[in-house]
Scaffold this active site. Structure first.
Site, PDB file in Angstrom:
ATOM      1  N   LYS A   1      32.764  54.751  41.868  1.00 36.64           N
ATOM      2  CA  LYS A   1      32.849  53.459  42.562  1.00 36.64           C
ATOM      3  C   LYS A   1      31.762  53.422  43.621  1.00 36.64           C
ATOM      4  CE  LYS A   1      35.631  49.819  42.346  1.00 36.64           C
ATOM      5  NZ  LYS A   1      36.442  49.370  41.205  1.00 36.64           N
TER       6      LYS A   1
HETATM    7  P1  NAD Z   1      36.292  38.636  43.368  1.00 36.57           P
HETATM    8  O1  NAD Z   1      35.280  38.908  44.395  1.00 36.57           O
HETATM    9  O2  NAD Z   1      35.850  37.918  42.148  1.00 36.57           O
HETATM   10  O3  NAD Z   1      37.509  37.816  44.008  1.00 36.57           O
HETATM   11  C1  NAD Z   1      38.249  38.289  45.079  1.00 36.57           C
HETATM   12  C2  NAD Z   1      39.267  37.220  45.440  1.00 36.57           C
HETATM   13  O4  NAD Z   1      40.166  37.758  46.408  1.00 36.57           O
HETATM   14  C3  NAD Z   1      38.667  35.978  46.047  1.00 36.57           C
HETATM   15  O5  NAD Z   1      39.348  34.848  45.568  1.00 36.57           O
HETATM   16  C4  NAD Z   1      38.929  36.146  47.529  1.00 36.57           C
HETATM   17  O6  NAD Z   1      38.999  34.914  48.216  1.00 36.57           O
HETATM   18  C5  NAD Z   1      40.272  36.837  47.476  1.00 36.57           C
HETATM   19  N1  NAD Z   1      40.601  37.576  48.685  1.00 36.57           N
HETATM   20  C6  NAD Z   1      39.792  38.331  49.455  1.00 36.57           C
HETATM   21  N2  NAD Z   1      40.490  38.828  50.488  1.00 36.57           N
HETATM   22  C7  NAD Z   1      41.753  38.395  50.345  1.00 36.57           C
HETATM   23  C8  NAD Z   1      42.946  38.549  51.077  1.00 36.57           C
HETATM   24  N3  NAD Z   1      42.954  39.293  52.201  1.00 36.57           N
HETATM   25  N4  NAD Z   1      44.074  37.959  50.630  1.00 36.57           N
HETATM   26  C9  NAD Z   1      44.048  37.214  49.501  1.00 36.57           C
HETATM   27  N5  NAD Z   1      42.954  37.019  48.776  1.00 36.57           N
HETATM   28  C10 NAD Z   1      41.831  37.598  49.185  1.00 36.57           C
HETATM   29  O7  NAD Z   1      36.958  40.039  43.018  1.00 36.57           O
HETATM   30  P2  NAD Z   1      37.660  40.479  41.663  1.00 36.57           P
HETATM   31  O8  NAD Z   1      36.616  41.115  40.813  1.00 36.57           O
HETATM   32  O9  NAD Z   1      38.504  39.394  41.155  1.00 36.57           O
HETATM   33  O10 NAD Z   1      38.581  41.667  42.207  1.00 36.57           O
HETATM   34  C11 NAD Z   1      39.901  41.437  42.691  1.00 36.57           C
HETATM   35  C12 NAD Z   1      40.684  42.718  42.525  1.00 36.57           C
HETATM   36  O11 NAD Z   1      40.668  43.072  41.131  1.00 36.57           O
HETATM   37  C13 NAD Z   1      40.126  43.920  43.261  1.00 36.57           C
HETATM   38  O12 NAD Z   1      41.174  44.748  43.671  1.00 36.57           O
HETATM   39  C14 NAD Z   1      39.303  44.621  42.197  1.00 36.57           C
HETATM   40  O13 NAD Z   1      39.109  45.995  42.494  1.00 36.57           O
HETATM   41  C15 NAD Z   1      40.206  44.405  41.011  1.00 36.57           C
HETATM   42  N6  NAD Z   1      39.556  44.573  39.709  1.00 36.57           N
HETATM   43  C16 NAD Z   1      38.477  43.834  39.359  1.00 36.57           C
HETATM   44  C17 NAD Z   1      37.875  44.058  38.139  1.00 36.57           C
HETATM   45  C18 NAD Z   1      36.710  43.247  37.662  1.00 36.57           C
HETATM   46  O14 NAD Z   1      36.279  43.445  36.523  1.00 36.57           O
HETATM   47  N7  NAD Z   1      36.160  42.336  38.442  1.00 36.57           N
HETATM   48  C19 NAD Z   1      38.390  45.015  37.266  1.00 36.57           C
HETATM   49  C20 NAD Z   1      39.524  45.745  37.641  1.00 36.57           C
HETATM   50  C21 NAD Z   1      40.094  45.501  38.874  1.00 36.57           C
END
Ligand code: NAD
Length: 421
Positions: A111
């Site tokens: 990561k």
């Molecule tokens: P992203 O940047 O696309 O979106 C993040 C979202 O979370 C946004 O809508 C933001 O406004 C919101 N956010 C930020 N802080 C917040 C808070 N304190 N309370 C509520 N909402 C909040 O990110 P993503 O890629 O969707 O990732 C979200 C989660 O999913 C993370 O934990 C990430 O590690 C996990 N994840 C993502 C992927 C991927 O492929 N993108 C894969 C596995 C896991």
């Protein structure tokens, strides 16, 4: 002492270690093997000087961690967020180790992250930051060493800059150095919605085990980025009622259901979801406690804690986010009979399609949407069934089962490789 009176340690790496140690106990691992499997293999902290558009310079701090590479190159996303710190990156890297093993992907875990609020940078500043960060972590990354991908506040454009910087430095186009790339640059069809699609596949299995279904279920989703927004669309299309969604500033709740198209159009204007025209505003804390059948945390770590776990009303919590539930909260949810589909299983669709992308990049032969989807379903269902079997065998939660399965696979690879020299 009751769980409520215990002081919770919210350090993500301590939490990751706790879940690992639980599995190590179940597998009766000795101290030496526990140390080998739990200690990150490589951690690099870098400073990233960036020329800002107004001519001044700022220095940002970034990290890249390769937690374990016993089963293959490290794999894991890059996060740009003001709260990024080394312990968080170590935790996220270790979760990638267990996630890849849980899905039986030929990867270890890695990561990266930069402590920055990318929304406060211009596009040109973001590009310079990304390229300099990439050049600083060059000794670690490579298509057969450590392969980044998107995570919070990074996207396909950021991946394209990483790919280009690496390729320029090595004098050869190297598609497989990073996944989650644009389709024009060796990306995979279905990668943008893959995390959500994977959650959907595991949710179907979890619903079936409870003799219920996604169709007709009420759903609340915390976080409306890559994971959360696709989740809303996919579950809505499957007949679920999306009653609440949120972003970092808050959310909206409408018991009659929210329209994903209207939500997406609202977000596109740059507005936060708490100003959405229908329903009523909710805070992120309130959203978690709504009376819904399915709760999807899709934002950041430590959202369901000992402080609110007793008030969670969902029957199923599907962890699209990494680390949204603390160990104390996890125990409370388990004792209350709430099914938690754990992060290292639920959100593994992202890395699974990243694996497909990496394979397609090496072959320079690309699959269509249906092929990606069909293969993803096979991986997710197989992993869910293996995790459920392991949980039944150890009389524990799905999280417990997922960790035992994953740790056992990494252990096996470590033992057959042997410890060098
Ligand atoms: P992203 O940047 O696309 O979106 C993040 C979202 O979370 C946004 O809508 C933001 O406004 C919101 N956010 C930020 N802080 C917040 C808070 N304190 N309370 C509520 N909402 C909040 O990110 P993503 O890629 O969707 O990732 C979200 C989660 O999913 C993370 O934990 C990430 O590690 C996990 N994840 C993502 C992927 C991927 O492929 N993108 C894969 C596995 C896991």
């Amino acid at each position: 002492m009751t769980v409520e009176t215990k002081q919770e340690n919210l350090n993500p790496f301590a939490i990751a270690q706790h879940y690992f140690q639980q599995a190590a106990d179940r597998l009766k691992l000795d101290d030496g093997m526990r140390a080998i499997l739990s200690t990150p293999k490589r951690c690099l902290t870098v400073s990233i000087p960036v020329r800002m558009d107004n001519g001044t310079y700022r220095v940002f701090i970034g990290h890249r961690v390769a937690h374990n590479m016993a089963r293959g190159p490290a794999k894991g996303g890059i996060r740009f967020h003001p709260d990024v710190n080394l312990d968080e990156v170590k935790a996220l890297a270790s979760w990638m180790t267990w996630k890849c093993a849980c899905l039986d992907l030929p990867f270890g875990g890695g990561k990266g992250g930069v402590q920055v609020d990318p929304h406060k940078l211009s596009k040109a500043e973001l590009e310079r930051l990304t390229r300099r960060y990439t050049s600083e972590i060059l000794p670690m990354i490579g298509p057969d060493k450590d392969i980044p991908a998107p995570d919070v506040y990074t996207d396909a454009q950021v991946m394209a800059w990483i790919m280009d910087t690496y390729s320029m430095t090595h004098g050869a186009t190297t598609l497989g150095v990073v996944t989650g790339k644009p389709l024009a640059l060796g990306g995979s069809k279905g990668r943008d919605r893959a995390t959500a699609r994977g959650v959907q596949f595991t949710l179907r299995q979890a619903c079936a085990a409870l003799k219920t279904g996604i169709r007709g279920s009420t759903v609340a989703i915390q976080g409306y980025g890559n994971a959360g927004s696709h989740m809303a669309r996919l579950l809505h299309d499957e007949g679920a009622l999306i009653v609440a969604v949120s972003d970092s500033k808050g959310g909206v709740h409408d018991p009659k259901g929210l329209d994903p198209d209207a939500l997406a159009a609202h977000k596109k204007t740059g507005a936060s979801l708490h100003t959405f025209k229908s329903g009523r505003p909710v805070t992120n804390e309130q959203l978690l406690e709504l009376p819904v059948e399915i709760l999807v945390p899709a934002a950041l770590e430590n959202q369901i804690t000992a402080a609110n776990a007793e008030r969670i009303q969902a029957r199923i919590v599907a962890e699209a986010a990494n680390g949204p539930t603390t160990p104390l909260a996890d125990d409370i949810l388990f004792s209350r009979g709430i099914t938690v589909v754990p992060d290292i299983l639920a959100n593994a669709g992202g890395v699974t399609v990243s694996y497909f992308e990496w394979v397609q990049d090496f072959n320079t032969f690309f699959w269509d949407d249906d092929e990606v989807d069909r293969r993803l379903e096979v991986y997710m269902k197989r992993a869910f069934d293996s995790v459920a079997d392991m949980a039944a065998k150890h009389l524990c939660s799905l999280r417990g089962g997922a960790y035992v399965l994953a740790v056992q696979r990494v252990l096996e690879a470590t033992l057959v490789r042997g410890i060098f020299p």
